[in-house]
Design a protein around this motif. Sequence first.
Motif, PDB file in Angstrom:
ATOM      1  N   UNK A 121       9.407   0.483  -3.891  1.00 35.53           N
ATOM      2  CA  UNK A 121       8.896  -0.836  -4.799  1.00 35.53           C
ATOM      3  C   UNK A 121      10.213  -1.932  -4.866  1.00 35.53           C
ATOM      4  N   UNK A 122      11.465  -1.355  -4.530  1.00 37.36           N
ATOM      5  CA  UNK A 122      12.402  -2.269  -4.517  1.00 37.36           C
ATOM      6  C   UNK A 122      12.423  -3.017  -3.419  1.00 37.36           C
ATOM      7  N   UNK A 123      11.624  -2.659  -2.114  1.00 39.85           N
ATOM      8  CA  UNK A 123      11.570  -3.420  -0.912  1.00 39.85           C
ATOM      9  C   UNK A 123      10.352  -4.256  -0.621  1.00 39.85           C
ATOM     10  N   UNK A 124       9.179  -3.923  -1.228  1.00 37.98           N
ATOM     11  CA  UNK A 124       7.898  -4.359  -0.692  1.00 37.98           C
ATOM     12  C   UNK A 124       7.069  -4.491  -2.237  1.00 37.98           C
ATOM     13  N   UNK A 125       6.149  -5.476  -1.922  1.00 36.81           N
ATOM     14  CA  UNK A 125       5.078  -5.885  -2.698  1.00 36.81           C
ATOM     15  C   UNK A 125       3.912  -5.081  -2.282  1.00 36.81           C
TER      16      UNK A 125
END
Length: 455
Positions: free
Chosen positions: A420-424
């Motif tokens: 979740x830190x890197x993608x939606x």
Amino acid sequence: MPDSTIRMAEPVKAPLVTTPLGLFGSLRAARSNLLDILPDLAVRQPIVSGRTGARWHMLMDPPAIRRVLLERVDDYPKSVVTKNLLRPAIGESLFIAEGAHWRWQRRAAAPAFSRRNIANLAPMMTRAAEATATRVTASGPRALDMYAEMVRATFEVISDVTLSGKAQFDREAMHRAIDSYIDVAGRVSLFDLLGLPGWVPRPGRVMSGDAVRRMKQAADEAIIARRSDGAGNPPDLLDLLIAGEDPDTQRRMRTPEIRDNLLTFIVAGHETTALTLAWALYLCAFDPDVQEAAGEEARRVLGARAATADDIAALPAIRAIVDETLRLYPPAGLISRTAQTADTLCGREIRAGDTVMLPIYALHRNRLLWDAPDSFDPARFSDGSPVDRYAYLPFGDGPRICIGAGFAVQEAVIILATLLARFRFRAVPGRQPKPVMIITLRPEGGVWLTAEPRK
């Protein structure tokens, strides 16, 4: 918590039964999806009873559940059906064994799952989270089945933490054997519903013999090789099981006992976490506002790196998503016991031999216990509101609470926070998963999402 009077959009759920199924209707339902046998009354009442060949009772009452799992645990051992389903694969391991045989194994294995040892295994979870993020990035804008990705990630973790990724362990062969066993042998039979004893052969379980032999052979070879090579530094779970000793009796596990428990940890240790992560990502795509808040939290704590065990305390929104996912889609959606003596639960007569089911899926959605029970609301685990200990049982409770619960939550938070830190994540139209339970509660059809990199 959300106001239960407000009509909110709800994530996918199982349609509960409103009319009696009868013996053969129950058999058809149980073989395709155990959730299809749950009556709608199970989310509205504290107990539901009936007879489908044998007498059964479903409990959704926290004090009665406490009685079964804690106060009179020896009077309510694992059900005959559960043992018939799983004993061919995992023998008299911790999951199946009862009484003194269970107690000494639990004492011998407990140090392997201490807080310190679980934390020592976290770097393998961090590596798997990083590898998963790399694969998602490489996929570009195309849709991915994130359930398959989570299975791959958690199987990498469990094979590393149990066997240090040794070359002699064929991950793919073991995974195929596990899936084959669950698909063929993990389904309730007519004999189970009729209450026939375990020594009566079940055709599906006879046919699954090759899968079981492959699983056991792979585990035996790994144990023999480890005894020859010696423990690693730091030790993995296999090393700890080999070295484990019951402090009361000084008894140690022999190779068959190590094998059966190793297979239990491999099967349960990757499947349950993979399911939690897959359903969590589905729910995040279902509610972009929750996803955005959690993603911002993860990004603020992690920056561009993968999560570690040291980050977990600083990720309360991620942990709340994991907890709420386990409420809505508990991997073990139904557990059962066989009463050994007469008892009374919720004013209902229980006879020796009756099956007492704890339908965790229905318990977690019971309208007497939860506000807006079918809604996705992680805040219910982070706003300070009390949650009844025996209304929320994703890992069971009492002395037989899942020994790997801390391991599973740590792994889920590390991988989910990293992603979740890197993608939606966004849902793919027309590819909604269906909750289906054979042994575990899986998303039939997969969890198809697209992943947009965060800037």
